[in-house]
Design an enzyme around this catalytic site. Structure first.
Site, mmCIF file in Angstrom:
data_model
loop_
_atom_site.group_PDB
_atom_site.id
_atom_site.type_symbol
_atom_site.label_atom_id
_atom_site.label_comp_id
_atom_site.label_asym_id
_atom_site.label_seq_id
_atom_site.Cartn_x
_atom_site.Cartn_y
_atom_site.Cartn_z
ATOM 1 N N LYS A 193 15.978 52.917 -6.237
ATOM 2 C CA LYS A 193 15.296 53.713 -5.211
ATOM 3 C C LYS A 193 16.318 54.325 -4.258
ATOM 4 C CE LYS A 193 13.706 52.633 -1.218
ATOM 5 N NZ LYS A 193 13.076 52.038 -0.050
ATOM 6 N N ASP A 212 9.099 54.436 -4.049
ATOM 7 C CA ASP A 212 8.969 53.556 -2.887
ATOM 8 C C ASP A 212 7.522 53.058 -2.848
ATOM 9 O OD1 ASP A 212 7.447 55.658 -2.012
ATOM 10 O OD2 ASP A 212 8.238 55.603 0.028
#
Ligand code: SF4
Length: 294
Positions: A193, A212
């Protein structure tokens, strides 16, 4: 008897017997299920007459059209519609974390885990004034950084990651944040991420899709994935979304998650995706909902 409906057994206490006998007294005898009625539907007593709706709009017809052979949640035309509507809703969005360099974005992204961008943006300007370079962070111990990042939560781990990343950048990469996913992933505290945020937002390189908490939730609500693990979700998204949309898709979905598609009580009545969204936890719907779509 309708299939799958077992006769109710009396409880040892006898309480169920009383309930049964009261119902038996009040209700007329059960009728056999009528052709076309729903299995498990009420067969005894006086059932309210079903509302008159055109056959094409009955729940059964809707279910057949949406869940039957013809419905594919990742059909290219549906994905195109989702991308188009996100574009219309959020044409010029980008990452909300305040930053002036790849290093600042990397630090802000590490600090944003389990926190809000607003919270992180309160901390980082003072932090980067106090420690203006990667080298300044590399000279710290994690304990020295802890008080400065405490308000973002999980501050011990975050301090370790930031100081560890700074030390490795200075030792192995000349103090520069690399624009290569494998090198980014070699930094302490940097997973896909964070690497995707830095690559996409700062370097404009689409190496993956940022997953996310918002992208995780909304991809599942929109049935773009059935997975729960971020890495599997990312792979699913990379297969169905054109590469030139990976960066913007993440930004747009993250904004959608903040503005409308909230974790609790999404604002479906205001959502431009509503009539192509079948999420099981919609708060308002003009289409049938899929209970597994979340
Ligand atoms: S309709 Fe509701 S659940 Fe679906 S994307 Fe919009 S806000 Fe989210």
């Amino acid at each position: 008897m309708a299939r799958g409906v077992a006769p109710r057994q009396p409880a040892r206490t006898g309480r169920q017997d009383k309930v049964r006998s009261a119902r038996t007294r009040m209700a007329p005898p059960p009728q056999p299920r009528q052709p076309g009625s729903t299995p498990g539907a009420r067969v005894g007593g006086v059932a309210p007459s079903p509302p008159k709706v055109p056959a094409s709009r009955t729940p059964a017809a809707a279910k057949a059209s949406k869940l039957g052979k013809g419905y594919n949640p990742i059909a290219p035309e549906r994905v195109d519609q989702i991308l188009k509507r996100l574009n219309d809703l959020y044409p010029n969005v980008t990452c909300a974390l305040t930053h002036a360099s790849a290093w600042e974005l990397l630090v802000a992204t590490i600090l944003s885990a389990q926190s809000t961008d607003v919270n992180v943006n309160r901390v980082t300007p003072g932090l980067f004034r106090k420690y203006p370079t990667v080298q300044a962070f590399a000279a710290l111990t994690p304990e020295q950084l802890e008080p400065d990042v405490r308000s973002t939560g999980f501050f011990r781990n975050k301090s370790k990651s930031v100081v560890g990343a700074a030390k490795k950048l200075v030792a192995d990469f000349g103090g520069e944040v690399p624009d290569d996913i494998e090198k980014l992933l070699s930094l302490p505290g940097v997973a896909r991420k964070t690497a995707n945020v830095v690559l996409g937002t700062w370097f404009k390189k689409a190496e993956g899709v940022v997953v996310d908490t918002h992208v995780h939730r909304i991809s599942r609500r929109l049935e773009l994935t059935a997975h729960d693990e971020p890495q599997k979700i990312e792979l699913d998204l990379m297969k169905i979304i054109p590469r030139d949309r990976w960066i913007m898709f993440s930004h747009q979905v993250i904004w959608h998650g903040r503005k409308l598609c909230l974790a609790r009580k999404p604002k479906c009545a205001d959502c431009a995706l509503e009539n192509i969204c079948h999420a099981g936890d919609k708060t308002w719907s003009t289409v049938d909902m899929h209970k597994n779509a979340l």
